[in-house]
Design a protein around this motif. Structure first.
Motif, short mmCIF file in Angstrom:
data_model
loop_
_atom_site.label_atom_id
_atom_site.label_comp_id
_atom_site.label_asym_id
_atom_site.label_seq_id
_atom_site.Cartn_x
_atom_site.Cartn_y
_atom_site.Cartn_z
N ASN B 47 0.84 -1.20 0.00
CA ASN B 47 0.00 0.00 0.00
C ASN B 47 0.88 1.25 0.00
N PRO B 48 0.56 2.25 -0.83
CA PRO B 48 1.41 3.46 -0.87
C PRO B 48 1.50 4.19 0.48
N ALA B 49 0.47 4.04 1.33
CA ALA B 49 0.54 4.69 2.64
C ALA B 49 1.64 4.05 3.49
N THR B 50 1.79 2.72 3.36
CA THR B 50 2.85 2.01 4.08
C THR B 50 4.21 2.47 3.59
N ALA B 51 4.36 2.58 2.25
CA ALA B 51 5.61 3.04 1.67
C ALA B 51 5.92 4.46 2.16
N GLY B 52 4.88 5.28 2.24
CA GLY B 52 5.03 6.66 2.72
C GLY B 52 5.55 6.71 4.15
N LYS B 53 5.08 5.76 4.97
CA LYS B 53 5.53 5.69 6.36
C LYS B 53 7.04 5.40 6.41
N GLY B 54 7.51 4.54 5.52
CA GLY B 54 8.94 4.22 5.44
C GLY B 54 9.75 5.46 5.11
N LEU B 55 9.26 6.25 4.14
CA LEU B 55 9.94 7.49 3.76
C LEU B 55 9.94 8.47 4.93
N THR B 56 8.84 8.53 5.67
CA THR B 56 8.74 9.46 6.80
C THR B 56 9.79 9.16 7.87
N ILE B 57 10.04 7.85 8.11
CA ILE B 57 11.07 7.48 9.09
C ILE B 57 12.41 8.10 8.68
#
Lengths: 298, 130
Positions: B47-57
């Motif tokens: 899910n792109p939201a999950t990928a976004g969370k990785g970038l946020t870290i």
């Protein structure tokens, strides 16, 4: 996109959903998960406007889906009981869907038909279970409805087709973001696709959270009986196994982050999302083992 | 009952670690644009939201910076941040392991310190002999 407040549905005297509360945001993929008979299908059919609610509030696109043309034109509900006319072949069926759905993507439908080797001249009633599911999934992709609901879309599909289906679902979502509800008994297969999981249990929205939050909410702990029991008594104990002498294993629900270094005598392990779900929704004390133990006593 | 290993990390952390490895590997230089959440979603079927969370870290750790409307870029000091973060994590893990093992073997803490000191002496002695 979807708002439910104290939503209830009764079939005559039998209650299928009672006081369900939840909000589903626009353009998210939500997994609707629940044990058999938990009320998943009833919930999704209410949202699609197929069923009339008994009481409570339900707003889809700010309207009551049961009487809304807007919801009907902007949503599609895919399940294995879709009633499609048996006198039309697959190509003719696709053409009639194209007339109804304004966003219909015909090139995508044709490409997917070729990829999954579905003959355009075939009739629904002559397809195998898996091929029928595949054809219905194609309709769901090509319709590009702002609200797309899949109820057990992978029934009958083999493992390779299921994998392609999940990949197609995600690619199509990236190309054309929309609100997707997806129910499945295979949480482990879909968990990475989902933004949120909605667990329906005991006719209610039991939990609504992200997959990683679901995993973190349950922890398995192993160690000496006394230490495990002490830890389990501080949290919501879901299951305990004391079959090893002096040792115990427990599965507990935790509300906040556990500092594992504070419990040096215990061994912690994580569960998969699916295992977490099963422990959380298991109301039968002791599980299947207990049934056999009881029947042996008689 | 089945138990899974601790290494069963959430997907968004795995995404963050994979990106860190790509930066360490030299696949991305400072001020290079990194994959968008949609590219990552496509790459890993997540899910792109999950990928976004990785970038946020990575953004929170100062490994990436944002340019409005353009996406995320690698900071000039990304490499050194990743290296020191990894070193700290690895060392902490090893030290925790040593302390646990010492307790299991009933080695008093003072003795453990002495052991560490003598280990240090040995490496220093080796350095001199080189």
């Amino acid at each position: 996109m979807i708002e439910c407040k104290k939503l209830s549905k009764k079939y005559r005297s039998h209650s299928a959903l009672s006081n369900l509360n939840c909000t589903i945001q626009e353009n998210t993929i939500t997994g609707v998960i629940g044990r058999n008979g938990a009320g998943k299908t009833t919930f999704m059919k209410l949202i699609a406007g197929y069923l009339k609610k008994t009481s409570g509030e339900l707003h889809v696109m700010e309207e009551n889906p049961f009487t809304s043309l807007k919801v009907s034109a902007n949503s599609i509900f895919i399940d294995d009981q879709m009633s499609l006319p048996t006198s039309l072949n697959l190509k003719e069926l696709l053409n009639s869907f194209a007339r109804f759905y304004p966003n219909w993507n015909e090139p995508l439908a044709n490409e997917l038909m070729t990829y999954f080797q579905l003959p355009q001249k075939a009739y629904m009633q002559n397809l195998s279970k898996g091929m029928r599911s595949t054809f219905q999934a194609i309709i769901g992709f090509a319709a590009r409805c702002p609200l797309t609901i899949y109820d057990e879309p992978t029934t009958g599909m083999d493992a390779a087709v299921r994998k392609d289906f999940y990949r197609a679902l995600l690619k199509d979502y990236l190309a054309f973001p929309r609100t997707i509800l997806l129910s499945s008994h295979h949480l482990e297969e879909i968990e990475n696709l989902l933004e949120n999981v909605l667990i329906i249990h005991d006719q209610k929205a039991f939990m609504h959270l992200s997959v990683s939050e679901l995993k973190e909410s349950v922890v398995a702990v192993k160690g000496e009986k006394a230490a495990v029991n002490e830890f389990a008594s501080m949290h919501n104990k879901l299951s305990i196994n004391e079959s090893f002498p002096g040792m115990a294993m427990a599965v507990v629900q935790v509300n906040n982050y556990i500092r594992r270094e504070n419990f040096p005598h215990l061994t912690f392990s994580n569960l998969t999302a699916n295992e977490a779900f099963i422990y959380l929704t298991d109301s039968r004390e002791g599980g299947i083992d207990r049934v056999f133990e009881r029947s042996e006593l008689d | 009952m089945k138990f899974y290993e601790e290494s069963d990390l959430p997907i968004y952390i795995q995404v963050a670690e994979w990106l860190e490895n790509e930066i360490l590997r030299g696949q991305f230089e400072p001020d290079d644009k990194i994959y968008s959440q949609y590219q990552l979603a496509d790459l890993f079927t997540i899910n792109p939201a999950t990928a976004g969370k990785g970038l946020t870290i990575l953004f929170d750790h100062d490994i990436l910076y944002k340019k409005r409307g353009l996406g995320m870029f690698v900071t000039p000091h990304a490499r050194s941040v990743i290296l020191s973060k990894r070193k700290n994590e690895k060392l902490t893990l090893l030290v925790n392991g040593i302390v646990d093992e010492a307790e299991r073997l009933e080695v008093p803490f003072d003795e453990l310190i002495d052991m560490l000191k003598s280990a240090k002496m040995k490496t220093q002695g080796r350095d001199k002999n080189d």
